[in-house]
Design a protein around this motif. Sequence first.
Motif, mmCIF file in Angstrom:
data_model
loop_
_atom_site.group_PDB
_atom_site.id
_atom_site.type_symbol
_atom_site.label_atom_id
_atom_site.label_comp_id
_atom_site.label_asym_id
_atom_site.label_seq_id
_atom_site.Cartn_x
_atom_site.Cartn_y
_atom_site.Cartn_z
ATOM 1 N N THR A 112 -14.918 6.344 6.352
ATOM 2 C CA THR A 112 -13.712 5.824 5.703
ATOM 3 C C THR A 112 -14.022 4.401 5.267
ATOM 4 O OG1 THR A 112 -12.324 7.176 7.127
ATOM 5 C CG2 THR A 112 -11.249 5.349 5.996
ATOM 6 N N TYR A 113 -13.550 4.047 4.057
ATOM 7 C CA TYR A 113 -13.887 2.760 3.467
ATOM 8 C C TYR A 113 -12.659 2.010 2.980
ATOM 9 C CZ TYR A 113 -18.475 4.957 3.091
ATOM 10 O OH TYR A 113 -19.652 5.586 3.376
ATOM 11 N N GLY A 114 -12.739 0.698 3.054
ATOM 12 C CA GLY A 114 -11.816 -0.176 2.363
ATOM 13 C C GLY A 114 -12.499 -0.595 1.080
ATOM 14 N N PHE A 115 -11.807 -0.438 -0.040
ATOM 15 C CA PHE A 115 -12.401 -0.670 -1.359
ATOM 16 C C PHE A 115 -11.596 -1.722 -2.092
ATOM 17 C CE2 PHE A 115 -12.930 0.490 -5.865
ATOM 18 C CZ PHE A 115 -14.310 0.582 -5.956
ATOM 19 N N GLU A 116 -12.227 -2.815 -2.470
ATOM 20 C CA GLU A 116 -11.572 -3.880 -3.218
ATOM 21 C C GLU A 116 -11.781 -3.639 -4.707
ATOM 22 O OE1 GLU A 116 -11.445 -8.733 -3.385
ATOM 23 O OE2 GLU A 116 -13.315 -7.765 -2.768
ATOM 24 N N ILE A 117 -10.682 -3.563 -5.458
ATOM 25 C CA ILE A 117 -10.744 -3.306 -6.886
ATOM 26 C C ILE A 117 -11.084 -4.589 -7.640
ATOM 27 C CG2 ILE A 117 -9.420 -2.616 -8.920
ATOM 28 C CD1 ILE A 117 -7.793 -0.788 -7.036
ATOM 29 N N LEU A 118 -12.116 -4.500 -8.481
ATOM 30 C CA LEU A 118 -12.513 -5.616 -9.334
ATOM 31 C C LEU A 118 -12.035 -5.412 -10.764
ATOM 32 C CD1 LEU A 118 -16.175 -6.003 -8.041
ATOM 33 C CD2 LEU A 118 -14.163 -7.323 -7.351
ATOM 34 N N SER A 119 -11.956 -4.135 -11.194
ATOM 35 C CA SER A 119 -11.552 -3.801 -12.552
ATOM 36 C C SER A 119 -10.979 -2.388 -12.548
ATOM 37 C CB SER A 119 -12.772 -3.879 -13.475
ATOM 38 O OG SER A 119 -12.463 -3.404 -14.755
ATOM 39 N N ARG A 176 0.850 -1.193 0.000
ATOM 40 C CA ARG A 176 0.000 0.000 0.000
ATOM 41 C C ARG A 176 0.878 1.233 0.000
ATOM 42 N NH1 ARG A 176 -5.905 0.101 0.431
ATOM 43 N NH2 ARG A 176 -6.277 -2.096 0.182
ATOM 44 N N ARG A 177 0.444 2.264 -0.703
ATOM 45 C CA ARG A 177 1.122 3.562 -0.705
ATOM 46 C C ARG A 177 0.191 4.606 -0.132
ATOM 47 N NH1 ARG A 177 6.616 4.040 -1.583
ATOM 48 N NH2 ARG A 177 7.172 2.472 -3.091
ATOM 49 N N GLU A 178 0.646 5.263 0.920
ATOM 50 C CA GLU A 178 -0.107 6.364 1.515
ATOM 51 C C GLU A 178 0.132 7.619 0.690
ATOM 52 O OE1 GLU A 178 -2.179 6.334 4.220
ATOM 53 O OE2 GLU A 178 -1.841 4.182 4.455
ATOM 54 N N LEU A 179 -0.904 8.404 0.501
ATOM 55 C CA LEU A 179 -0.770 9.675 -0.205
ATOM 56 C C LEU A 179 -0.569 10.784 0.820
ATOM 57 C CD1 LEU A 179 -3.632 9.162 -2.780
ATOM 58 C CD2 LEU A 179 -1.190 9.215 -3.269
ATOM 59 N N LYS A 180 0.388 11.662 0.585
ATOM 60 C CA LYS A 180 0.640 12.775 1.495
ATOM 61 C C LYS A 180 -0.594 13.666 1.590
ATOM 62 C CE LYS A 180 4.125 16.191 2.593
ATOM 63 N NZ LYS A 180 5.416 16.765 2.219
ATOM 64 N N TYR A 181 -1.232 13.884 0.432
ATOM 65 C CA TYR A 181 -2.477 14.647 0.366
ATOM 66 C C TYR A 181 -3.495 13.788 -0.379
ATOM 67 C CZ TYR A 181 0.765 18.375 1.431
ATOM 68 O OH TYR A 181 1.747 19.135 2.018
ATOM 69 N N PRO A 182 -4.687 13.593 0.197
ATOM 70 C CA PRO A 182 -5.682 12.768 -0.495
ATOM 71 C C PRO A 182 -6.021 13.326 -1.879
ATOM 72 C CG PRO A 182 -6.353 13.194 1.754
ATOM 73 C CD PRO A 182 -5.159 14.071 1.491
ATOM 74 N N ILE A 196 -15.314 12.046 -3.208
ATOM 75 C CA ILE A 196 -14.524 11.145 -2.358
ATOM 76 C C ILE A 196 -13.094 11.663 -2.276
ATOM 77 C CG2 ILE A 196 -15.865 9.074 -2.868
ATOM 78 C CD1 ILE A 196 -13.331 8.308 -4.679
ATOM 79 N N HIS A 197 -12.350 11.128 -1.309
ATOM 80 C CA HIS A 197 -10.919 11.390 -1.173
ATOM 81 C C HIS A 197 -10.204 10.047 -1.108
ATOM 82 C CE1 HIS A 197 -12.659 15.137 0.418
ATOM 83 N NE2 HIS A 197 -11.644 15.667 -0.221
ATOM 84 N N VAL A 198 -9.307 9.797 -2.053
ATOM 85 C CA VAL A 198 -8.508 8.568 -2.053
ATOM 86 C C VAL A 198 -7.311 8.825 -1.150
ATOM 87 C CG1 VAL A 198 -7.155 6.961 -3.450
ATOM 88 C CG2 VAL A 198 -9.253 7.979 -4.394
ATOM 89 N N GLU A 199 -7.130 7.989 -0.125
ATOM 90 C CA GLU A 199 -6.090 8.195 0.884
ATOM 91 C C GLU A 199 -4.875 7.297 0.691
ATOM 92 O OE1 GLU A 199 -8.227 7.662 4.521
ATOM 93 O OE2 GLU A 199 -9.376 9.505 4.224
ATOM 94 N N ASN A 200 -5.096 6.079 0.199
ATOM 95 C CA ASN A 200 -3.983 5.192 -0.131
ATOM 96 C C ASN A 200 -4.413 4.232 -1.218
ATOM 97 O OD1 ASN A 200 -5.093 2.779 0.941
ATOM 98 N ND2 ASN A 200 -4.028 2.981 2.860
ATOM 99 N N PHE A 201 -3.455 3.523 -1.790
ATOM 100 C CA PHE A 201 -3.780 2.658 -2.909
ATOM 101 C C PHE A 201 -2.804 1.509 -3.012
ATOM 102 C CE2 PHE A 201 -1.137 6.148 -4.384
ATOM 103 C CZ PHE A 201 -0.090 5.482 -4.977
ATOM 104 N N SER A 202 -3.259 0.476 -3.711
ATOM 105 C CA SER A 202 -2.424 -0.656 -4.101
ATOM 106 C C SER A 202 -3.022 -1.201 -5.394
ATOM 107 C CB SER A 202 -2.408 -1.738 -3.020
ATOM 108 O OG SER A 202 -3.610 -2.480 -3.028
ATOM 109 N N LEU A 203 -2.453 -2.268 -5.906
ATOM 110 C CA LEU A 203 -3.004 -2.870 -7.123
ATOM 111 C C LEU A 203 -4.411 -3.431 -6.905
ATOM 112 C CD1 LEU A 203 0.018 -4.744 -8.717
ATOM 113 C CD2 LEU A 203 -1.305 -2.881 -9.727
ATOM 114 N N LYS A 204 -4.705 -3.869 -5.709
ATOM 115 C CA LYS A 204 -5.977 -4.557 -5.469
ATOM 116 C C LYS A 204 -6.958 -3.804 -4.593
ATOM 117 C CE LYS A 204 -4.291 -8.687 -6.881
ATOM 118 N NZ LYS A 204 -3.886 -9.937 -6.855
#
Length: 121
Positions: A90-97, A8-14, A36-44
């Motif tokens: 705040t949500y955990g979001f699972e990427i499907l596509s 996971r990569r945290e974003l300094k600013y959402p 929405i504000h994306v706070e961190n991300f990964s491939l999945k």
Amino acid sequence: MENRRDERRELKYPVIGKAGIYKFQKQYISGKSALIHVENFSLKGLRLSSSLDFPVMTGLILSIEFQLFGIENRILGSIVWQRKNKNEFTYGFEILSANMGYIQSIASLTKPVHKITKVAQ
């Protein structure tokens, strides 16, 4: 979480984006979207926040759009967890596509969390 397979990569600013319901119980839906504000991300997956109370339920697919590293991204997925803090969720979001630009950008910034324990000689 320690059971994640991708870094996971945290974003300094959402990053600001929008989310809307894409599909619910096999029925496609078009309509309004929420900020929405994306706070961190990964491939999945992603962690995002919003003032809108999205439910955590099977069969609900969201469409999320945002710009990251100058690339427009459209991701489909589902909410897997939710936390409420005052008037924000705040949500955990699972990427499907996801579009290829997102996959290439994230793959270049993250690495799989797999360790090589022995190198063949």
